[in-house]
Write an enzyme that holds these catalytic residues in place. Structure first.
Site, PDB file in Angstrom:
ATOM      1  N   GLU A 214      49.848  73.632  34.092  1.00 46.51           N
ATOM      2  CA  GLU A 214      51.241  73.704  33.635  1.00 46.51           C
ATOM      3  C   GLU A 214      51.258  74.645  32.545  1.00 46.51           C
ATOM      4  O   GLU A 214      51.122  73.796  31.237  1.00 46.51           O
ATOM      5  CB  GLU A 214      51.758  72.304  33.651  1.00 46.51           C
ATOM      6  CG  GLU A 214      52.178  71.674  34.708  1.00 46.51           C
ATOM      7  CD  GLU A 214      53.126  72.092  35.856  1.00 46.51           C
ATOM      8  OE1 GLU A 214      54.020  73.217  35.582  1.00 46.51           O
ATOM      9  OE2 GLU A 214      53.034  71.710  37.059  1.00 46.51           O
ATOM     10  N   CYS A 248      58.517  74.205  26.870  1.00 46.49           N
ATOM     11  CA  CYS A 248      57.921  75.315  27.609  1.00 46.49           C
ATOM     12  C   CYS A 248      58.998  76.079  28.382  1.00 46.49           C
ATOM     13  O   CYS A 248      58.590  77.372  28.623  1.00 46.49           O
ATOM     14  CB  CYS A 248      56.827  74.733  28.467  1.00 46.49           C
ATOM     15  SG  CYS A 248      57.597  73.363  29.660  1.00 46.49           S
TER      16      CYS A 248
HETATM   17  P1  NAD Z   1      47.546  73.912  23.822  1.00 40.49           P
HETATM   18  O1  NAD Z   1      47.077  74.721  24.913  1.00 40.49           O
HETATM   19  O2  NAD Z   1      46.752  74.279  22.265  1.00 40.49           O
HETATM   20  O3  NAD Z   1      47.002  72.356  23.875  1.00 40.49           O
HETATM   21  C1  NAD Z   1      47.050  71.596  24.843  1.00 40.49           C
HETATM   22  C2  NAD Z   1      46.008  70.448  25.097  1.00 40.49           C
HETATM   23  O4  NAD Z   1      44.619  71.287  25.172  1.00 40.49           O
HETATM   24  C3  NAD Z   1      45.703  69.492  23.778  1.00 40.49           C
HETATM   25  O5  NAD Z   1      45.649  68.345  24.392  1.00 40.49           O
HETATM   26  C4  NAD Z   1      44.795  70.202  23.228  1.00 40.49           C
HETATM   27  O6  NAD Z   1      43.998  69.033  22.274  1.00 40.49           O
HETATM   28  C5  NAD Z   1      43.814  70.591  24.160  1.00 40.49           C
HETATM   29  N1  NAD Z   1      43.026  71.931  23.633  1.00 40.49           N
HETATM   30  C6  NAD Z   1      43.333  72.761  22.851  1.00 40.49           C
HETATM   31  N2  NAD Z   1      42.597  73.709  22.544  1.00 40.49           N
HETATM   32  C7  NAD Z   1      41.396  73.388  23.507  1.00 40.49           C
HETATM   33  C8  NAD Z   1      40.269  74.048  23.489  1.00 40.49           C
HETATM   34  N3  NAD Z   1      39.861  75.047  22.991  1.00 40.49           N
HETATM   35  N4  NAD Z   1      39.609  73.435  24.628  1.00 40.49           N
HETATM   36  C9  NAD Z   1      39.924  72.301  25.201  1.00 40.49           C
HETATM   37  N5  NAD Z   1      41.115  71.678  25.000  1.00 40.49           N
HETATM   38  C10 NAD Z   1      41.631  72.373  24.076  1.00 40.49           C
HETATM   39  O7  NAD Z   1      48.915  73.750  23.687  1.00 40.49           O
HETATM   40  P2  NAD Z   1      49.904  72.765  22.716  1.00 40.49           P
HETATM   41  O8  NAD Z   1      50.021  73.842  21.450  1.00 40.49           O
HETATM   42  O9  NAD Z   1      49.546  71.620  22.687  1.00 40.49           O
HETATM   43  O10 NAD Z   1      51.419  72.824  23.560  1.00 40.49           O
HETATM   44  C11 NAD Z   1      52.101  74.337  23.473  1.00 40.49           C
HETATM   45  C12 NAD Z   1      52.148  75.046  24.894  1.00 40.49           C
HETATM   46  O11 NAD Z   1      52.110  74.090  26.092  1.00 40.49           O
HETATM   47  C13 NAD Z   1      52.983  76.022  24.849  1.00 40.49           C
HETATM   48  O12 NAD Z   1      52.462  77.174  25.601  1.00 40.49           O
HETATM   49  C14 NAD Z   1      54.077  75.417  25.913  1.00 40.49           C
HETATM   50  O13 NAD Z   1      54.580  76.574  26.686  1.00 40.49           O
HETATM   51  C15 NAD Z   1      52.819  74.905  27.134  1.00 40.49           C
HETATM   52  N6  NAD Z   1      53.735  73.678  27.556  1.00 40.49           N
HETATM   53  C16 NAD Z   1      53.625  73.754  29.340  1.00 40.49           C
HETATM   54  C17 NAD Z   1      54.627  72.859  30.041  1.00 40.49           C
HETATM   55  C18 NAD Z   1      54.512  72.986  31.198  1.00 40.49           C
HETATM   56  O14 NAD Z   1      54.960  71.926  31.818  1.00 40.49           O
HETATM   57  N7  NAD Z   1      54.508  74.234  31.894  1.00 40.49           N
HETATM   58  C19 NAD Z   1      54.998  71.874  29.100  1.00 40.49           C
HETATM   59  C20 NAD Z   1      54.700  71.754  27.863  1.00 40.49           C
HETATM   60  C21 NAD Z   1      54.104  72.728  27.236  1.00 40.49           C
END
Ligand code: NAD
Length: 469
Positions: A214, A248
């Site tokens: 997602e 998102c």
């Molecule tokens: P992110 O990708 O930075 O982090 C998401 C998760 O991944 C966190 O738990 C984080 O700890 C982990 N993570 C981060 N870097 C990592 C790595 N290098 N290796 C492994 N795990 C890692 O996203 P965010 O900043 O927390 O959230 C914002 C993003 O999420 C936006 O792009 C938004 O559009 C998206 N989002 C999508 C939905 C959906 O349902 N489609 C919902 C909410 C947010």
């Protein structure tokens, strides 16, 4: 070995060893757990609101309608429908299988990992673990490291509902997540950025784990020239300013006919002033940007656009000590501005104008497939033109955000905005293996009719099949 590795090893092994027991839970037992989770959330409502205020400065009312209410209604939906969804279903046969019995059964995938972001730190984990548990799986939940208060209350609700061998919270940042991702999960459900989504997909590939992504992206809001601008602007302000744009599915940019651009700007200014006053940082309704890194990232998108010649027509005031950016509108943006490339994820609307709908369509088609597409028009031809000629996770006409709440529509993206489907029955199916079962009960089965050695009779049989079946 570091502590987190010990913890990850322990939780993984515990659930791995227990997944076949969890698989045996009846649908009624799973529903009981969901009911317990629901009442745990209801009891902790005030604490959840307080935690969300501490993490994101979310207004309690907004926490109620964007996090707690949708989590409870998702649980309700599962509680009411799980028996029906999970029931083995008989499917029709064609002539080849006439007289036999064919079924679809829903089998749990096994041991799952759910990784969540910070922007809806309560709703998203609850929504996805509801589907995961309902489908009969174990789950390790890895919430975001940036919302510690919400994670704490969530963990306490989960701990009082589930034994760790069924559902457990594993906290941490990149190192911790990277480590747990080396494990062999039957399914990984990730919500987060497209960039990290690619890393998750690589990790899933090692064990060929099932995968739901997602992700995010740039969701357009396309405005027809004949729209009621007062109504459209009200909706666009709500869709972008809820959670201060950190949603998102927030509309990312406005694609508007050039003849009504100025009217839209005037309406946006008037309504922002009415909603948030002269100094929007004083409005109790607006949340804050999650952290300074994201504050600077969004500020940089605005500065870069301005530096390249874009005009700020509203907002762009900053309070670095509070990670606050005021509702902002930008126009005349050059194509090479970063704000037109990256997901904004903040309270900023770039305006892109078009002269005709073909031009607007081409603009959308140049980018990646968005998570949501918002079309504002009362003209079916206009709506169909964009809906039929583009690809997006979802299309919503004359509203913003609310499609995620529809009980019978799936939620999810496509390609850069994600893969797989969540929420309701689709979420249940995503965490299940849909297993076909075919019971051959008729005496003449294909292997008999086509059995060796091939003869003139077999030839006749195949010719009949080619002609009639
Ligand atoms: P992110 O990708 O930075 O982090 C998401 C998760 O991944 C966190 O738990 C984080 O700890 C982990 N993570 C981060 N870097 C990592 C790595 N290098 N290796 C492994 N795990 C890692 O996203 P965010 O900043 O927390 O959230 C914002 C993003 O999420 C936006 O792009 C938004 O559009 C998206 N989002 C999508 C939905 C959906 O349902 N489609 C919902 C909410 C947010």
């Amino acid at each position: 070995m570091e502590d987190y590795k010990d913890k990850a090893d322990y939780l993984y092994r515990l659930q791995y060893d227990n997944k076949n027991e969890v698989r045996k839970l009846s649908i009624a037992q799973r529903i009981e757990l969901l009911k317990k989770l629901k009442s745990g959330i209801e009891k902790e409502r005030k604490n959840i609101q307080d935690s969300l205020y501490k993490d994101l400065r979310k207004h309690p009312l907004e926490s109620d309608y964007t996090e707690i209410f949708p989590a409870l209604s998702e649980l309700d939906l599962f509680i009411k429908n799980l028996h029906r969804w999970a029931k083995t279903k008989k499917v029709k046969n064609n002539l080849i299988f006439w007289g036999n019995k064919a079924y679809l059964s829903y089998e749990p995938k096994g041991n799952c990992l759910i990784i969540s972001p910070w922007n809806y730190p309560f709703l998203l984990p609850v929504m996805h673990l509801t589907a995961c548990v309902a489908a009969g799986n174990t789950a390790i939940l890895k919430p975001s490291e940036f919302t510690p208060h919400t994670t704490q209350i969530l963990e306490s609700i989960i701990e009082s509902t589930f034994p760790k061998k069924h559902l457990a919270v594993f906290t941490g940042a990149v190192d911790e997540t990277s480590y747990i991702l080396t494990k062999k999960f039957n399914h990984i459900h990730f919500t987060g950025s497209t960039k990290v989504g690619k890393l998750i997909m690589q990790a899933a590939a090692v064990h060929l784990s099932g995968l739901t992504l997602e992700l995010g992206g740039k969701s357009p809001a396309i405005i027809d020239k004949r729209s009621n601008l007062k109504d459209v602007t009200q909706k666009l302000i709500w869709g972008k300013m809820v959670n201060l744009g950190q949603t998102c599915i927030a509309p990312d940019y406005v694609l508007i006919h050039e003849d009504i651009e100025q009217d839209f700007i005037n309406e946006f200014k008037t309504q922002c002033q009415q909603c948030f006053g002269n100094d929007s940082s004083q409005s109790a309704d607006l949340a804050r940007i999650i952290d300074n890194r994201n504050f600077l990232r969004i500020k940089n998108l605005i500065d870069d656009a301005q530096h390249k010649g874009a005009k700020i027509v509203w907002g762009a005031t900053f309070k670095a000590n509070e990670n606050f950016i005021s509702p902002t509108l930008i126009r005349q943006i050059p194509q090479n501005a970063l704000i037109l490339e990256e997901e904004i994820f903040g309270p900023v609307y770039p305006i892109i104008t078009y002269q005709n709908k073909e031009e607007a369509l081409n603009y959308i088609l140049q980018g990646n497939k968005p998570l949501s597409m918002y079309i504002f028009s009362s003209c079916n031809d206009f709506v169909n033109y964009f809906s039929n000629n583009t690809s997006a996770g979802a299309v919503l006409v004359n509203e913003v955000l609310v499609h995620i709440q529809h009980p019978r529509l799936p939620f999810g993206g496509i390609n850069h905005s994600g893969m797989g489907q969540s929420t309701g029955e689709y979420g249940f199916k995503e965490f299940s293996h849909i297993k076909p079962i075919l019971k051959m009960t008729m005496p003449l089965t294909p292997s008999k009719l086509l059995s060796f050695p091939y003869t003139a009779k077999t030839r006749k049989m195949v010719n009949f099949m080619l002609k009639w079946l």
